[in-house]
Design a protein around this motif. Structure first.
Motif, PDB file in Angstrom:
ATOM      1  N   LYS A  86       5.122   7.500  -2.015  1.00  0.00           N
ATOM      2  CA  LYS A  86       4.852   7.222  -0.613  1.00  0.00           C
ATOM      3  C   LYS A  86       4.782   5.711  -0.436  1.00  0.00           C
ATOM      4  CE  LYS A  86      -0.192   7.517  -1.084  1.00  0.00           C
ATOM      5  NZ  LYS A  86      -1.424   8.174  -0.567  1.00  0.00           N
ATOM      6  N   PRO A  87       4.969   5.218   0.793  1.00  0.00           N
ATOM      7  CA  PRO A  87       4.948   3.767   0.992  1.00  0.00           C
ATOM      8  C   PRO A  87       3.573   3.179   0.765  1.00  0.00           C
ATOM      9  CG  PRO A  87       5.075   4.903   3.097  1.00  0.00           C
ATOM     10  CD  PRO A  87       5.253   5.953   2.033  1.00  0.00           C
ATOM     11  N   CYS A  88       3.571   1.901   0.476  1.00  0.00           N
ATOM     12  CA  CYS A  88       2.323   1.190   0.228  1.00  0.00           C
ATOM     13  C   CYS A  88       1.566   1.026   1.541  1.00  0.00           C
ATOM     14  CB  CYS A  88       2.646  -0.176  -0.381  1.00  0.00           C
ATOM     15  SG  CYS A  88       1.244  -1.035  -1.078  1.00  0.00           S
ATOM     16  N   PRO A  89       0.305   1.413   1.624  1.00  0.00           N
ATOM     17  CA  PRO A  89      -0.443   1.231   2.876  1.00  0.00           C
ATOM     18  C   PRO A  89      -0.627  -0.248   3.206  1.00  0.00           C
ATOM     19  CG  PRO A  89      -1.878   2.003   1.107  1.00  0.00           C
ATOM     20  CD  PRO A  89      -0.487   2.092   0.583  1.00  0.00           C
ATOM     21  N   LYS A  90      -0.859  -0.511   4.466  1.00  0.00           N
ATOM     22  CA  LYS A  90      -0.932  -1.896   4.933  1.00  0.00           C
ATOM     23  C   LYS A  90      -2.079  -2.666   4.273  1.00  0.00           C
ATOM     24  CE  LYS A  90       1.219  -1.097   9.434  1.00  0.00           C
ATOM     25  NZ  LYS A  90       1.064  -1.193  10.911  1.00  0.00           N
ATOM     26  N   TRP A  91      -3.208  -1.999   4.116  1.00  0.00           N
ATOM     27  CA  TRP A  91      -4.351  -2.713   3.526  1.00  0.00           C
ATOM     28  C   TRP A  91      -4.068  -3.087   2.076  1.00  0.00           C
ATOM     29  CZ3 TRP A  91      -6.767  -0.951  -0.823  1.00  0.00           C
ATOM     30  CH2 TRP A  91      -6.567   0.385  -1.175  1.00  0.00           C
ATOM     31  N   LEU A  92      -3.363  -2.206   1.350  1.00  0.00           N
ATOM     32  CA  LEU A  92      -3.051  -2.502  -0.036  1.00  0.00           C
ATOM     33  C   LEU A  92      -1.986  -3.596  -0.129  1.00  0.00           C
ATOM     34  CD1 LEU A  92      -3.521  -1.864  -2.990  1.00  0.00           C
ATOM     35  CD2 LEU A  92      -1.820  -0.042  -2.823  1.00  0.00           C
ATOM     36  N   ARG A  93      -1.014  -3.552   0.789  1.00  0.00           N
ATOM     37  CA  ARG A  93       0.004  -4.604   0.811  1.00  0.00           C
ATOM     38  C   ARG A  93      -0.639  -5.969   1.061  1.00  0.00           C
ATOM     39  NH1 ARG A  93       5.442  -4.085   4.395  1.00  0.00           N
ATOM     40  NH2 ARG A  93       6.068  -2.949   2.517  1.00  0.00           N
ATOM     41  N   ALA A  94      -1.569  -6.037   2.005  1.00  0.00           N
ATOM     42  CA  ALA A  94      -2.257  -7.299   2.275  1.00  0.00           C
ATOM     43  C   ALA A  94      -3.064  -7.760   1.072  1.00  0.00           C
ATOM     44  CB  ALA A  94      -3.157  -7.153   3.499  1.00  0.00           C
ATOM     45  N   LEU A  95      -3.710  -6.809   0.393  1.00  0.00           N
ATOM     46  CA  LEU A  95      -4.507  -7.164  -0.784  1.00  0.00           C
ATOM     47  C   LEU A  95      -3.623  -7.679  -1.913  1.00  0.00           C
ATOM     48  CD1 LEU A  95      -7.273  -7.168  -2.204  1.00  0.00           C
ATOM     49  CD2 LEU A  95      -6.821  -4.793  -2.886  1.00  0.00           C
ATOM     50  N   ILE A  96      -2.472  -7.040  -2.137  1.00  0.00           N
ATOM     51  CA  ILE A  96      -1.554  -7.477  -3.193  1.00  0.00           C
ATOM     52  C   ILE A  96      -1.109  -8.914  -2.956  1.00  0.00           C
ATOM     53  CG2 ILE A  96       0.780  -7.128  -4.107  1.00  0.00           C
ATOM     54  CD1 ILE A  96       0.304  -4.112  -3.755  1.00  0.00           C
TER      55      ILE A  96
END
Length: 580
Positions: A479-489
């Motif tokens: 599944k796609p990366c959630p927005k909060w996880l993308r921002a954290l990465i």
């Protein structure tokens, strides 16, 4: 028998005997009634309405629906191309299939990792008839719809030019090119710089045309993906992953060091010196300020979304490069300037100095690790392959690069000669020798443009790392990366680069060594990829040229690495961990 008997027989009445019909033949007097046709097995009667039979998918293989950003993408393995619409019909992605009034089409932004069965050989492929004849199934990988490099494929020739300019030669790496001339001198410096420019432009041409493979129908949207598909994943992990990841993460570390130091210089220029504030920020704090700005800007979702950022970065790079060499030439050369090449006391020392200078030139010609990623943002089909507009954008951008690169190098070396600082290059020389007699407005604008360009370049150089980290999540979670996880990465990546910049502030002195490690990505690997993929005829001009350039690039890389290590040991380096 006598005549009497004959007359008796003739007078008897003749009664016709009914014909005995053959077996299966009706009597003539019987009416012929048409027998209803017995339908074949699985064939409906003629009078029955034709109802399309729904396709029975394999176990756990529902159809794939592509998001709008993936329409017209010709990757047969990395992006959805075909949508099964019942039975034996296949429509290209992006066209709405015909559905009944009662049916509700399923539109999902997140495609599934499952492959529909295509029951007919008549399907549309974007790369020509050999694939139509060879392929009976289409194996789709919808991850591209979830990853930042290929999430949007709406790029064009202008976006390609902006990204190429922002990631190309002009920038902080061009500022140290005059340092190589202090060892090579005018003649050999010009020859080596020109040869390297032509060489890397040729390998750039190879990569642009390797992006799409007519033989397999694939689009290679990443440099590492192309390398692994050509030589295998094991070879990719050994020879390609380190220089590619270094050119992404290592360049971001160098951008933080350069951007933070320039921020400090800009502050002192605008403020008028130390009298501006009794407690100005330290160098590490300037690094942190720059990193925060870069992390905020890195939250833009994908590569196409930073096209405007790349445009600003390209404009500022062209502007400050032009301002630096124009001001340096206008101020004139330094009194007593010397253009004699700097040489060591020993013969082997002079050889290694020359090779280290070649490493500095090689370090400036980077950005090839981003070409396939930039091209992946462009739409492509059989009639309009992406390599056509991509190559046009590359030619425009490298024309502008040449107009900035050669005047900056020649003008900087003419103005300062052997006095160019090895740390900072021509920009540091401008502030060191003309900081008092040059307008503060010009100096301030030059510093500001360097900062803006560094922040912009951080985004495009960090994108391959963002893409690689998110791909591991999508492969694991489906599944796609959630927005909060993308921002954290992206925040963790930015501050990780900041930690490296503070811990290793002397990384700019390792330019020659790092250039040797990154050199095969630019000058050698594209030639071997072309030989392996296209298989030119043995001893043909293409075969000879690519083998010659590829082996020369690999040999030069090894020699430059050895020479850079020797120079560092011989001359020494001031190592100051966590003390920028």
């Amino acid at each position: 028998m006598n005549m009497g008997d004959h007359s008796e027989v003739s007078s008897a009445p003749i009664t016709p005997r009914p014909m005995t019909p053959r077996q299966g033949t009706p009597p003539i007097s019987a009416p012929i009634t048409p027998r209803p046709m017995t339908p074949r097995q699985g064939t409906p009667p003629i009078s029955a309405p034709i109802t399309p039979r729904p396709m029975t998918p394999r176990l756990m293989t529902p159809p794939i629906s592509a998001p709008p950003s993936q329409f017209h993408s010709p990757s047969l393995s990395r992006s959805p191309l075909l949508i099964s619409i019942g039975g034996d019909q296949v429509e290209p992605a992006g066209k709405t299939p015909k559905t009944s009034k009662t049916s509700t089409p399923r539109t999902s932004r997140t495609p599934n990792f499952r492959t529909p069965i295509i029951r007919t050989p008549r399907f549309i492929t974007p790369l020509g008839s050999p694939i139509r004849k060879a392929l009976r199934f289409t194996k789709l990988d919808p991850q591209d719809a979830w990853l930042p490099i290929t999430e949007s494929r709406n790029g064009n020739i202008y976006y390609a030019a902006f990204h190429t300019l922002s990631s190309g030669i002009i920038g902080i790496q061009a500022l140290v090119l005059p340092v190589a001339f202090t060892v090579l001198g005018w003649t050999w410096g010009t020859i080596c710089l020109t040869a390297a420019f032509i060489w890397q432009l040729y390998t750039l041409y190879l990569l642009v045309h390797l992006h799409e493979s007519p033989e397999t129908g694939m689009r290679f949207s990443r440099y590492l993906q192309l390398f692994n598909a050509t030589f295998g994943e094991k070879m990719g992990n050994i020879f390609a992953i380190f220089p590619i990841m270094y050119l992404s993460g290592g360049t971001c570390v160098a951008l933080i060091i350069m951007g933070g130091s320039t921020m400090k210089q800009f502050y002192l220029t605008v403020c008028g010196g130390a009298a501006c504030s009794p407690n100005p920020p330290t160098t590490a704090e300037w690094y942190l300020i720059f990193t925060c700005a870069a992390v905020v800007l890195s939250q833009l979702p994908n590569l196409n979304s930073i096209a405007g950022v790349s445009l600003i970065g390209a404009v500022t790079a062209v502007t400050y490069c032009t301002m630096i060499w124009v001001v340096s030439v206008a101020e004139g050369s330094l009194s007593g300037v010397s253009y004699n090449p700097v040489s060591s006391s020993s013969e082997i020392g002079r050889i290694f100095d020359v090779l280290n200078a070649l490493g500095i030139i090689a370090f400036a010609f980077r950005g090839h690790n981003l070409i396939l990623e930039i091209q992946a943002t462009m739409p492509s089909d059989e009639k309009h392959p992406s390599h056509v507009p991509m190559w046009k954008g590359v030619k425009v951008s490298y024309t502008i690069i040449a107009m900035c690169l050669f005047p900056l190098t020649f003008g900087g070396y003419w103005a300062y000669g052997q006095s160019i600082p090895s740390d900072g290059g021509v920009l540091a020389a401008l502030f060191q020798y003309h900081g008092r007699d040059t307008s503060q407005v010009i100096l301030g604008l030059t510093s500001l443009f360097v900062i803006i360009n560094a922040v912009s370049s951080f985004q495009i150089y960090g994108m391959p790392t963002f893409d690689d980290i998110e791909s591991k999540y999508t492969m694991r979670k489906k599944k796609p990366c959630p927005k909060w996880l993308r921002a954290l990465i992206r925040a963790l990546f930015g501050f990780g680069c900041y930690l490296m910049a503070v811990a290793l502030p002397f990384v700019s002195k390792l330019t020659g060594l790092l250039g040797g490690f990154a050199l095969p990505i630019t000058l050698a690997y594209p030639c071997f990829l072309w030989l392996k993929t296209k298989k030119p005829k043995m001893y043909s001009p293409s075969w000879l040229i690519n083998w010659g350039l590829g082996t020369s690039g690999m040999g030069l890389s090894v020699i430059v690495i050895v020479a850079s290590i020797y120079v560092l040991i011989d001359t020494g380096i001031h190592v100051s961990f966590f003390n920028p």
